[in-house]
Scaffold this motif. Structure first.
Motif, mmCIF file in Angstrom:
data_model
loop_
_atom_site.group_PDB
_atom_site.id
_atom_site.type_symbol
_atom_site.label_atom_id
_atom_site.label_comp_id
_atom_site.label_asym_id
_atom_site.label_seq_id
_atom_site.Cartn_x
_atom_site.Cartn_y
_atom_site.Cartn_z
ATOM 1 N N PHE A 156 3.935 -95.905 -14.565
ATOM 2 C CA PHE A 156 3.076 -94.772 -14.902
ATOM 3 C C PHE A 156 3.638 -93.435 -14.415
ATOM 4 C CE2 PHE A 156 -0.018 -98.232 -15.247
ATOM 5 C CZ PHE A 156 -0.667 -97.885 -16.424
ATOM 6 N N ILE A 157 4.065 -93.380 -13.166
ATOM 7 C CA ILE A 157 4.451 -92.098 -12.564
ATOM 8 C C ILE A 157 5.873 -91.701 -12.958
ATOM 9 C CG2 ILE A 157 4.686 -90.827 -10.407
ATOM 10 C CD1 ILE A 157 1.813 -91.705 -11.122
ATOM 11 N N VAL A 158 6.797 -92.658 -12.955
ATOM 12 C CA VAL A 158 8.198 -92.335 -13.241
ATOM 13 C C VAL A 158 8.498 -92.356 -14.737
ATOM 14 C CG1 VAL A 158 10.595 -93.076 -12.876
ATOM 15 C CG2 VAL A 158 8.953 -93.175 -10.989
ATOM 16 N N TYR A 159 7.993 -93.358 -15.447
ATOM 17 C CA TYR A 159 8.384 -93.537 -16.850
ATOM 18 C C TYR A 159 7.367 -92.945 -17.841
ATOM 19 C CZ TYR A 159 9.337 -95.896 -21.281
ATOM 20 O OH TYR A 159 9.571 -96.164 -22.605
ATOM 21 N N ALA A 160 6.130 -93.417 -17.809
ATOM 22 C CA ALA A 160 5.168 -93.067 -18.855
ATOM 23 C C ALA A 160 4.743 -91.603 -18.810
ATOM 24 C CB ALA A 160 3.934 -93.970 -18.751
ATOM 25 N N GLU A 168 -4.191 -88.977 -20.155
ATOM 26 C CA GLU A 168 -4.008 -90.175 -20.977
ATOM 27 C C GLU A 168 -3.703 -91.392 -20.112
ATOM 28 O OE1 GLU A 168 -2.338 -88.600 -25.288
ATOM 29 O OE2 GLU A 168 -0.921 -88.818 -23.623
ATOM 30 N N LEU A 169 -2.854 -91.195 -19.108
ATOM 31 C CA LEU A 169 -2.508 -92.316 -18.235
ATOM 32 C C LEU A 169 -3.686 -92.723 -17.366
ATOM 33 C CD1 LEU A 169 1.148 -91.400 -17.202
ATOM 34 C CD2 LEU A 169 0.348 -92.898 -19.033
ATOM 35 N N PHE A 275 -4.920 -92.648 -4.230
ATOM 36 C CA PHE A 275 -3.550 -92.210 -3.965
ATOM 37 C C PHE A 275 -2.771 -92.121 -5.277
ATOM 38 C CE2 PHE A 275 0.896 -93.260 -2.846
ATOM 39 C CZ PHE A 275 1.163 -92.223 -1.978
ATOM 40 N N PHE A 276 -2.988 -93.081 -6.171
ATOM 41 C CA PHE A 276 -2.369 -93.059 -7.499
ATOM 42 C C PHE A 276 -2.745 -91.781 -8.250
ATOM 43 C CE2 PHE A 276 -2.709 -93.940 -12.063
ATOM 44 C CZ PHE A 276 -1.450 -94.444 -12.358
#
Length: 364
Positions: A156-160, A168-169, A275-276
């Protein structure tokens, strides 16, 4: 006439074939009944029982070839889809692909699919298929569930985040959290939300016991370019970043605790921020965290899935891989050269997962 001749006589062979047919038909009826139960029940316990029994079914027979049937991973996916359906969660679509495997599509991530990978010990890894990131692990028999912190960040954080907005995420992760909570509420699963936990008292301890204070200094420097304020905590026990809407983001240790383990903590008035979420929504924090991810990686408590003392030696691809020793990643907020490096590092993580997943050490 010897017993051997009797056993090899035409009559004996016909009787054996007849018995085999009877056994297969009986098992086939049981299989059909379980499929009906999986598809039609509105009771969570019955749903779990059907999925668990189907995942353990062995329909192989020397005489009879069953028509098309599915694998343990498919029943896990159908179980997930039905439980979400029972709770009116419509953002996850479960369908069959060209390889007769059931996969999930999560809105608004229509560009990728998710499938379960099941190990010999029954642990099912919900695996994103673009980067091969196992986002969470589930064991139906032992009623255990936990998110994989490192995979959540990797995907989620690095790629998407290069292809989708943070909102959206956030929408995409919601049904996975709902599924975990449904398992806990309906079926008494023990769950570990990891970095998705929003409780104010949740502390996310770092993997490394010591932290160089220069890491915090770099966050001080970054806040100078923003309206946010970073404050020293009492007794020099760390720092607290004051964000908007009353959100506080701490990196600290307990000065009264002899171990003085460093940990992140998120505090907000409504206990709605994890945290996410901080990594997802705040570019400054995200860049700072990823730049020093080796030092700031989160350690997670483990939900051990093992039947005996030797289970650790028998773990297969569905177990949680360790944190890579070297990992420098980036996000959309960094320049193109940094993004290219992030892609290469993300691929390196994926390659290491393929070889290291026999270990059960989940680190973000």
């Amino acid at each position: 006439m010897t017993s051997n001749k009797i056993e090899n006589s035409p009559t004996a062979k016909i009787n054996a074939l007849s018995d085999s047919f009877k056994h297969v038909l009986e098992r086939g009826q049981q299989y059909v009944d379980l499929l009906d139960q999986l598809a039609q029940t509105d009771d969570a316990e019955d749903l779990l029982a059907a999925a668990e029994k189907l995942a353990e079914q062995d329909l192989h027979n020397a005489f009879i070839d069953f028509p098309q049937h599915y694998q343990a991973a498919d029943y896990c996916m159908l179980f997930m889809g039905r439980l979400l359906e029972m709770h009116n969660v419509t953002s996850v679509t479960v369908d069959e692909n060209g390889q007769h495997e059931f996969v999930a599509i999560i809105a608004p991530l229509e560009d990728t699919s998710f499938k379960f990978v099941v190990s010999d010990n029954g642990e099912a890894a919900f695996t994103e298929q673009t980067q091969q990131q196992p986002l969470f692990y589930m064991n139906l028999k032992q009623r255990l569930f936990q998110f994989n912190n490192r995979a959540l960040v990797n995907y989620f954080i690095v790629y998407a985040l290069k292809k989708h907005s943070d909102l959206e995420l956030r929408d995409a992760i919601k049904p996975l959290i709902e599924f975990a909570n449904e398992l806990a509420d309906d079926l008494n699963f023990t769950i570990n939300l990891g970095i998705l936990n929003t409780a104010n008292d949740q502390r996310f301890k770092l993997r490394e016991p010591n932290l160089q204070l220069t890491v915090i200094d770099r966050l001080f420097v970054k806040t100078g370019e923003t309206d946010y304020m970073l404050m020293n905590l009492p007794q020099n026990s760390g720092a607290e970043l004051l964000l908007d809407q009353g959100i506080k983001f701490d990196l600290s240790f307990d000065p009264d605790d002899y171990s003085q383990e460093w940990a992140f903590q998120v505090k907000d008035p409504g206990e709605q921020v994890s945290f996410f979420d901080i990594l997802l929504h705040y570019t400054m924090v995200r860049q700072w965290y990823l730049a020093d991810r080796d030092a700031l990686a989160v350690r997670s408590d483990q939900l051990i899935i093992a039947d005996d003392e030797d289970a650790d030696d028998d773990q297969s691809a569905a177990t949680i891989p360790p944190e890579p020793t070297e990992e420098v990643m980036s996000t959309t907020a960094v320049d193109e050269e940094s993004e290219e490096d992030a892609d290469n590092d993300s691929e390196a993580v994926t390659d290491e997962e393929a070889t290291e997943q026999k270990k059960h050490d989940e680190d973000d």
